[in-house]
Design a protein around this motif. Sequence first.
Motif, PDB file in Angstrom:
ATOM      1  N   TYR A   1       0.810  -1.224   0.000  1.00  0.00           N
ATOM      2  CA  TYR A   1       0.000   0.000   0.000  1.00  0.00           C
ATOM      3  C   TYR A   1       0.844   1.275   0.000  1.00  0.00           C
ATOM      4  O   TYR A   1       0.457   2.266  -0.611  1.00  0.00           O
ATOM      5  CB  TYR A   1      -0.966  -0.007   1.174  1.00  0.00           C
ATOM      6  CG  TYR A   1      -1.907  -1.183   1.136  1.00  0.00           C
ATOM      7  CD1 TYR A   1      -2.742  -1.404   0.044  1.00  0.00           C
ATOM      8  CD2 TYR A   1      -1.943  -2.099   2.172  1.00  0.00           C
ATOM      9  CE1 TYR A   1      -3.584  -2.503  -0.009  1.00  0.00           C
ATOM     10  CE2 TYR A   1      -2.794  -3.197   2.136  1.00  0.00           C
ATOM     11  CZ  TYR A   1      -3.605  -3.380   1.042  1.00  0.00           C
ATOM     12  OH  TYR A   1      -4.438  -4.463   0.997  1.00  0.00           O
ATOM     13  N   ALA A   2       1.975   1.271   0.684  1.00  0.00           N
ATOM     14  CA  ALA A   2       2.831   2.466   0.685  1.00  0.00           C
ATOM     15  C   ALA A   2       3.358   2.731  -0.724  1.00  0.00           C
ATOM     16  O   ALA A   2       3.419   3.885  -1.164  1.00  0.00           O
ATOM     17  CB  ALA A   2       3.972   2.310   1.677  1.00  0.00           C
ATOM     18  N   ASP A   3       3.729   1.661  -1.437  1.00  0.00           N
ATOM     19  CA  ASP A   3       4.186   1.819  -2.825  1.00  0.00           C
ATOM     20  C   ASP A   3       3.042   2.288  -3.715  1.00  0.00           C
ATOM     21  O   ASP A   3       3.229   3.100  -4.621  1.00  0.00           O
ATOM     22  CB  ASP A   3       4.758   0.506  -3.360  1.00  0.00           C
ATOM     23  CG  ASP A   3       6.043   0.095  -2.648  1.00  0.00           C
ATOM     24  OD1 ASP A   3       6.740   0.984  -2.109  1.00  0.00           O
ATOM     25  OD2 ASP A   3       6.338  -1.112  -2.624  1.00  0.00           O
ATOM     26  N   TRP A   4       1.827   1.766  -3.465  1.00  0.00           N
ATOM     27  CA  TRP A   4       0.647   2.210  -4.218  1.00  0.00           C
ATOM     28  C   TRP A   4       0.392   3.690  -3.969  1.00  0.00           C
ATOM     29  O   TRP A   4       0.117   4.448  -4.897  1.00  0.00           O
ATOM     30  CB  TRP A   4      -0.572   1.385  -3.816  1.00  0.00           C
ATOM     31  CG  TRP A   4      -1.864   1.911  -4.358  1.00  0.00           C
ATOM     32  CD1 TRP A   4      -2.321   1.804  -5.645  1.00  0.00           C
ATOM     33  CD2 TRP A   4      -2.865   2.636  -3.649  1.00  0.00           C
ATOM     34  NE1 TRP A   4      -3.546   2.410  -5.774  1.00  0.00           N
ATOM     35  CE2 TRP A   4      -3.904   2.936  -4.550  1.00  0.00           C
ATOM     36  CE3 TRP A   4      -2.978   3.071  -2.328  1.00  0.00           C
ATOM     37  CZ2 TRP A   4      -5.041   3.643  -4.191  1.00  0.00           C
ATOM     38  CZ3 TRP A   4      -4.113   3.778  -1.961  1.00  0.00           C
ATOM     39  CH2 TRP A   4      -5.132   4.048  -2.887  1.00  0.00           C
TER      40      TRP A   4
ATOM     41  N   SER B   1     -12.697  -2.025   3.163  1.00  0.00           N
ATOM     42  CA  SER B   1     -11.322  -1.614   3.447  1.00  0.00           C
ATOM     43  C   SER B   1     -10.439  -1.882   2.228  1.00  0.00           C
ATOM     44  O   SER B   1      -9.247  -2.078   2.351  1.00  0.00           O
ATOM     45  CB  SER B   1     -10.805  -2.361   4.669  1.00  0.00           C
ATOM     46  OG  SER B   1     -10.964  -3.753   4.505  1.00  0.00           O
ATOM     47  N   THR B   2     -11.046  -1.888   1.077  1.00  0.00           N
ATOM     48  CA  THR B   2     -10.366  -2.176  -0.179  1.00  0.00           C
ATOM     49  C   THR B   2     -10.152  -0.868  -0.942  1.00  0.00           C
ATOM     50  O   THR B   2     -11.040  -0.028  -0.986  1.00  0.00           O
ATOM     51  CB  THR B   2     -11.246  -3.115  -1.034  1.00  0.00           C
ATOM     52  OG1 THR B   2     -11.509  -4.285  -0.278  1.00  0.00           O
ATOM     53  CG2 THR B   2     -10.559  -3.494  -2.323  1.00  0.00           C
ATOM     54  N   PHE B   3      -8.974  -0.710  -1.519  1.00  0.00           N
ATOM     55  CA  PHE B   3      -8.721   0.444  -2.378  1.00  0.00           C
ATOM     56  C   PHE B   3      -9.040   0.062  -3.821  1.00  0.00           C
ATOM     57  O   PHE B   3      -8.861  -1.077  -4.228  1.00  0.00           O
ATOM     58  CB  PHE B   3      -7.256   0.894  -2.261  1.00  0.00           C
ATOM     59  CG  PHE B   3      -6.889   1.329  -0.884  1.00  0.00           C
ATOM     60  CD1 PHE B   3      -7.493   2.429  -0.299  1.00  0.00           C
ATOM     61  CD2 PHE B   3      -5.937   0.655  -0.151  1.00  0.00           C
ATOM     62  CE1 PHE B   3      -7.163   2.843   0.974  1.00  0.00           C
ATOM     63  CE2 PHE B   3      -5.586   1.049   1.121  1.00  0.00           C
ATOM     64  CZ  PHE B   3      -6.197   2.143   1.695  1.00  0.00           C
ATOM     65  N   PHE B   4      -9.497   1.019  -4.597  1.00  0.00           N
ATOM     66  CA  PHE B   4      -9.934   0.777  -5.968  1.00  0.00           C
ATOM     67  C   PHE B   4      -9.097   1.572  -6.955  1.00  0.00           C
ATOM     68  O   PHE B   4      -8.714   2.645  -6.767  1.00  0.00           O
ATOM     69  CB  PHE B   4     -11.402   1.163  -6.134  1.00  0.00           C
ATOM     70  CG  PHE B   4     -12.311   0.313  -5.282  1.00  0.00           C
ATOM     71  CD1 PHE B   4     -12.782  -0.889  -5.748  1.00  0.00           C
ATOM     72  CD2 PHE B   4     -12.663   0.709  -4.007  1.00  0.00           C
ATOM     73  CE1 PHE B   4     -13.604  -1.672  -4.966  1.00  0.00           C
ATOM     74  CE2 PHE B   4     -13.483  -0.074  -3.221  1.00  0.00           C
ATOM     75  CZ  PHE B   4     -13.966  -1.261  -3.690  1.00  0.00           C
TER      76      PHE B   4
END
Length: 193
Positions: free
Chosen positions: A43-46, A190-193
Amino acid sequence: MVTTTDTSTEAGPVAGALASAQVHFEVQQFYFREAELLDDGRYADWLALMADDLDYWMPTRTNRLRRQQALATAARGEAAYYDESKESLAWRIRRFDSGMAWAEDPPSRTRHLVTNVVARYVDPEEHVGFAAGDLSVRSAFLVHRNRLEREENVFAGSREDVLRRTGGDFQVARRVILLDQNVLLSKNISTFF
């Protein structure tokens, strides 16, 4: 709307024109890399793919009669699943990493599929605050989420992004996410899109 391909002039790209095949390929690769980061839980890289002035918004939707379709999607300031900035997304990610996000411990397994990508050069009159070289990109997605033994969710919808080229790569400056369903059957989102 203009449907020609990459009709750049000496003044720059033509607003509303489709991006060239090369730019379209780069956009698709960007989205594939983004999906890989999300599915790997990086997530940090995203988050690094998001611009500092990011506007990340997923409004709620309601079922309306055909003549009322303009009211089917919540307006700004009304109910939204996400109404985030890069800073607030960073807070969510830090919470995941802290071990205090009980809805994600153990973590979900996700698979992000991105398709139907159409990239056009931004029309600065339509997208106030953005430059003519930025890209307005529409895509469709399917996100499969599995958690624990029996929790399974499928999210389908579309995204409308504004991508800004920074250095040799893109960053998401604006993302509007529209889910096809109006009632979420998942226990949490809690999902990112």
